[in-house]
Design an enzyme around this catalytic site. Structure first.
Site, PDB file in Angstrom:
ATOM      1  N   GLU A 220      33.281  39.322  44.973  1.00  0.00           N
ATOM      2  CA  GLU A 220      32.331  40.134  45.962  1.00  0.00           C
ATOM      3  C   GLU A 220      32.373  41.470  45.054  1.00  0.00           C
ATOM      4  OE1 GLU A 220      32.632  41.079  50.154  1.00  0.00           O
ATOM      5  OE2 GLU A 220      33.425  38.924  50.348  1.00  0.00           O
TER       6      GLU A 220
ATOM      7  N   GLU B 205      39.554  38.667  52.626  1.00  0.00           N
ATOM      8  CA  GLU B 205      39.754  39.943  52.866  1.00  0.00           C
ATOM      9  C   GLU B 205      40.996  39.868  53.805  1.00  0.00           C
ATOM     10  OE1 GLU B 205      36.511  42.504  53.541  1.00  0.00           O
ATOM     11  OE2 GLU B 205      35.823  42.132  51.461  1.00  0.00           O
TER      12      GLU B 205
END
Length: 503
Positions: free
Chosen positions: A293, A174
């Site tokens: 995710e 991320e």
């Protein structure tokens, strides 16, 4: 429109082979995922390494093929060297991503041992937040090079003569997020990811690499981030990552159950962006997707803001899942299977205690949350060839979505077993959904079982005191008519697994 749904499944209308890694999961050094989750040295059911065997048994029930580790936000400030060597010499660190103390009782080698016990592979993430290509290369050498170099010999000195042979590696986590330690622009990340990828593959040419995509479809730079990152890394990486979580904060169940349509759009847009970069580069190589995710996550948000910082393994992100959460997870699994041609890996985040299908009490029991069941069913019966679902269904409109089909479904053909499995969610909150499934291309068939997950209370959850409040049964009503046509009435707000034996 009729209140009935119909589905045609043809053996020649193939989406693609399902990579078993689509049923992966995730263990981060966050909350009680590791300490109190997979590892609890003082637990009565701990093995000789301190791993909880009751948790291992539940993980084996799901048959998790790959587990991402060690993060997550955690990895962007992590020194992997802290987690190897004699445990008593490992440092305790302030863990800044989640504001805890990390004792480093479990690290790379222990995690690989746990994966072997669980029947899983490790998907390792490298730190591209505070560190870079040098440390990433050293980690690959430590993990995968046979012997005769500084880092491989250090692994041997630590008691692991054979290399771990870790195949899949994530280039950070991320990195577009301002919450991320060492957050970067797309150009900054793309450059460091490309350089890390080069030396990692030079160290071990057999590995596969996942570049960080946007942290979510709502990021202001999406999908420009993907286009820029892939432009800079295309020749060196194999996958681009996707992350998404859904919640029902406004208690609008109809809208909540429709949110997997956003997942469909997310997948479609990332594929289109990756293929644009392929076209731009005149490349024969195709970038696949790692949805590493995904889950429902919102129940614990308020409680997480009240946790005292700088503890070891406090209870963080411990969502207690409801029946409606399980339905959304089922829809998300179907979304992954509907693009199995390009989504080759996926990781439910996470596996134990932290937004997880498995929950534990420190020193006590472990149990299955509601979301355990669709995940387990898909992993068990969703291996083979995903088939194009031709569906007619009544529809509804919700706050954020229009033309939401009451039926969300996909089929998987396991030719080796001579079986077809239909996964189906009835989103109708008010009644059963009659369903006709046409399997004429397969010839005669019979029902093996019709598994149903249903409950009269959408908010029903499993707890330590009532671990079986929400659980599936195999009393579904699917029947075969005319040799290859299936008729069923899907219970309201239900997850269904219809297993069909061919021939």
């Amino acid at each position: 429109m009729s209140n009935q749904a119909a589905m045609i499944v043809d053996k020649d209308f193939r989406i693609g082979e399902v990579d078993k890694r689509i049923y992966g999961s995730f263990i981060e050094h966050l909350g009680r995922a590791v300490y109190g989750g997979i590892y609890e040295k003082e637990h009565p059911e701990a093995d000789e390494q301190g791993f909880r065997t009751d948790v291992l048994q539940l993980v084996k029930e799901i048959d998790v093929p790959i587990v991402r580790y060690p993060g997550g936000n955690f990895v962007s400030g992590y020194n992997w060297e802290d987690g190897v060597g004699p445990v008593e010499r490992r440092p305790r660190r302030q863990e800044l991503a989640w504001r805890t103390i990390e004792p480093n009782w479990v690290g790379l080698n222990e995690f690989v041992d746990w994966c072997r016990k669980a029947g899983s592979e490790a998907m390792m993430a490298v730190n591209l937040g505070t560190r870079g290509p040098e440390e990433a290369r050293n980690l690959v050498e430590y993990a995968n090079f046979r012997s005769g170099t500084q880092w491989s010999d250090l692994r041997i000195q630590h008691g692991y003569r054979q290399p771990h042979g870790i195949r899949t590696w994530c280039l950070g986590n991320e990195m577009d997020g301002p919450w991320q330690i060492g957050a970067k622009t797309a150009v900054e990340y793309g450059r460091i990811a490309a350089e890390a990828a080069k030396v990692m593959k030079w160290t071990d040419p057999s590995i596969e690499l996942v570049a960080c995509g946007s942290s979510g479809i709502g990021m202001p730079t999406f999908p420009e981030w993907e286009a820029t990152v892939l432009d800079l890394t295309y020749d060196h990486v194999d996958y681009i990552s996707l992350h998404t979580y859904y919640g029902n904060r406004n208690n609008d169940s109809g809208n909540f159950l429709a949110q997997s349509m956003g997942m469909d759009k997310f997948i479609h847009t990332v594929i289109a962006t990756a293929d644009y970069v392929q076209a731009k580069k005149r490349s024969k190589k195709k970038i696949n997707l790692s949805f590493d995710e995904w889950n429902v996550w919102y129940h614990s948000n308020e409680a997480d803001g009240k946790i005292k910082p700088w503890q070891i393994a406090p209870p963080q992100l411990e969502d207690v899942y409801t029946h409606e959460d399980a339905l959304v997870v089922g829809c998300m699994l179907i979304s992954l299977l509907k693009r199995a041609d390009r989504v080759r890996m996926a990781c439910m985040a996470q596996l134990v205690n932290v937004i997880a299908p498995i929950m534990t009490v420190n020193g006590g029991a472990a149990w299955r949350q509601t979301i355990f069941y669709p995940y387990m069913h898909a992993s068990a019966y969703g291996r083979g060839t995903a088939l194009v679902p031709l569906i007619q269904s009544p529809k509804y409109d919700s706050k954020d979505y229009t033309d939401v089909p009451y039926l969300e479904a996909v089929a998987v053909h396991n030719e080796e077993q001579g079986e077809v499995t239909i996964f189906a969610v009835n989103r109708d909150l008010n009644g059963a959904l009659p369903l006709s499934i046409d399997l004429r291309s397969f010839g005669p068939c019979r029902i093996l079982e019709h598994i149903v997950l249903e409950h009269s209370d959408l908010k029903a959850a499993n707890t330590a005191d009532a671990p079986d409040r929400v659980k599936p049964h195999n009393g579904g009503n699917a029947t075969v008519t005319d040799g290859s046509r299936i008729e069923a009435a899907l219970a309201q707000a239900s997850w269904n697994v219809i297993r069909v034996k061919l021939g």
